[in-house]
Design an enzyme around this catalytic site. Structure first.
Site: not given
Length: 229
Positions: A121, A50, A124, A54
């Site tokens: 999450d 994650e 991502e 991101d």
């Protein structure tokens, strides 16, 4: 959930996003919450991927916006990006492509299911997994699909929720809203922040976000909904 049922879910996800994983373990990792890993004694979960996802999401979306809107300045490009790279929009996309139902959770969380934050999450994490499996161009194609999904909502002239809230409150003669970070949680590489927005001594709304800025926008949006704007 049976392995065969989970395989059907992950196959459906790959069809919806238009990408087939060579290394299926990366997709499994992206869909594994830390609660599941902790209870099963595994060290494999999606917090690290994650973190990567991101950055991949922000870079690929920035790349696409930069090349699509050649006449916009930095502020306008940033405004568009902030409209769609946020928990709410990631959650909407996670629902659309079937991510939410495929997330592996620990028994303590299964009953209520993945929260919007957990699903965002995972979204991502998916970007990180695609990047690791297929490289930058594959991640860029996924980002384009993500932008296309939110296409009707892209506007450089659209006001952000914080600006709208401030103008609304001032028009009502209520003054300027104040934002305060009241809580933070999670590991250093995946912190989440809780922000309150107040006017005087009155709490208007509170919200969580992956950054303080995102939490402020989410809180402002919630406040606007409460006052009917």
């Amino acid at each position: 959930m049976k392995n065969s049922d989970r395989e059907k879910l992950t196959d459906a996800i790959q069809k919806k996003i238009g990408y087939s994983f060579r290394n299926k373990d990366l997709l499994t990792e992206a869909l594994t919450h830390s609660s599941y890993a902790n209870e099963s004694g595994s060290s494999s979960h999606n917090e690290r991927i994650e973190y990567l996802g991101d950055a991949v999401l922000e870079l690929t979306v920035s790349d696409l916006l930069y090349n699509k809107y050649k006449d916009l300045d930095e502020g306008q490009l940033t405004r568009i990006r902030s409209q769609i790279v946020c928990e709410k929009k990631l959650y909407e996309w996670a629902l659309a492509v079937g991510l939410r139902d495929a997330i592996r959770l620990g028994k303590s969380l299964i009953k209520k299911g993945p929260t919007s934050a957990i699903a965002a999450d995972a979204a991502e994490s998916l970007f990180g997994a695609v990047f690791l499996d297929g490289g930058y161009n594959a991640a860029l194609a996924l980002a384009k699909a993500y932008l296309d999904f939110h296409g009707d909502e892209l506007s450089p002239d659209r006001q952000d929720s914080k600006t709208m809230l401030q103008e609304t409150l001032q028009a009502m003669g209520m003054g300027v809203p104040y934002y305060r970070t009241v809580e933070r949680t999670g590991p250093d590489h995946s912190l989440r922040f809780k922000v309150e927005v107040t006017i005087g001594d009155d709490l208007l709304a509170e919200a969580w976000g992956n950054t303080i800025k995102e939490a402020e926008f989410e809180a402002a949006g919630t406040a606007l909904e409460k006052i009917g704007k």
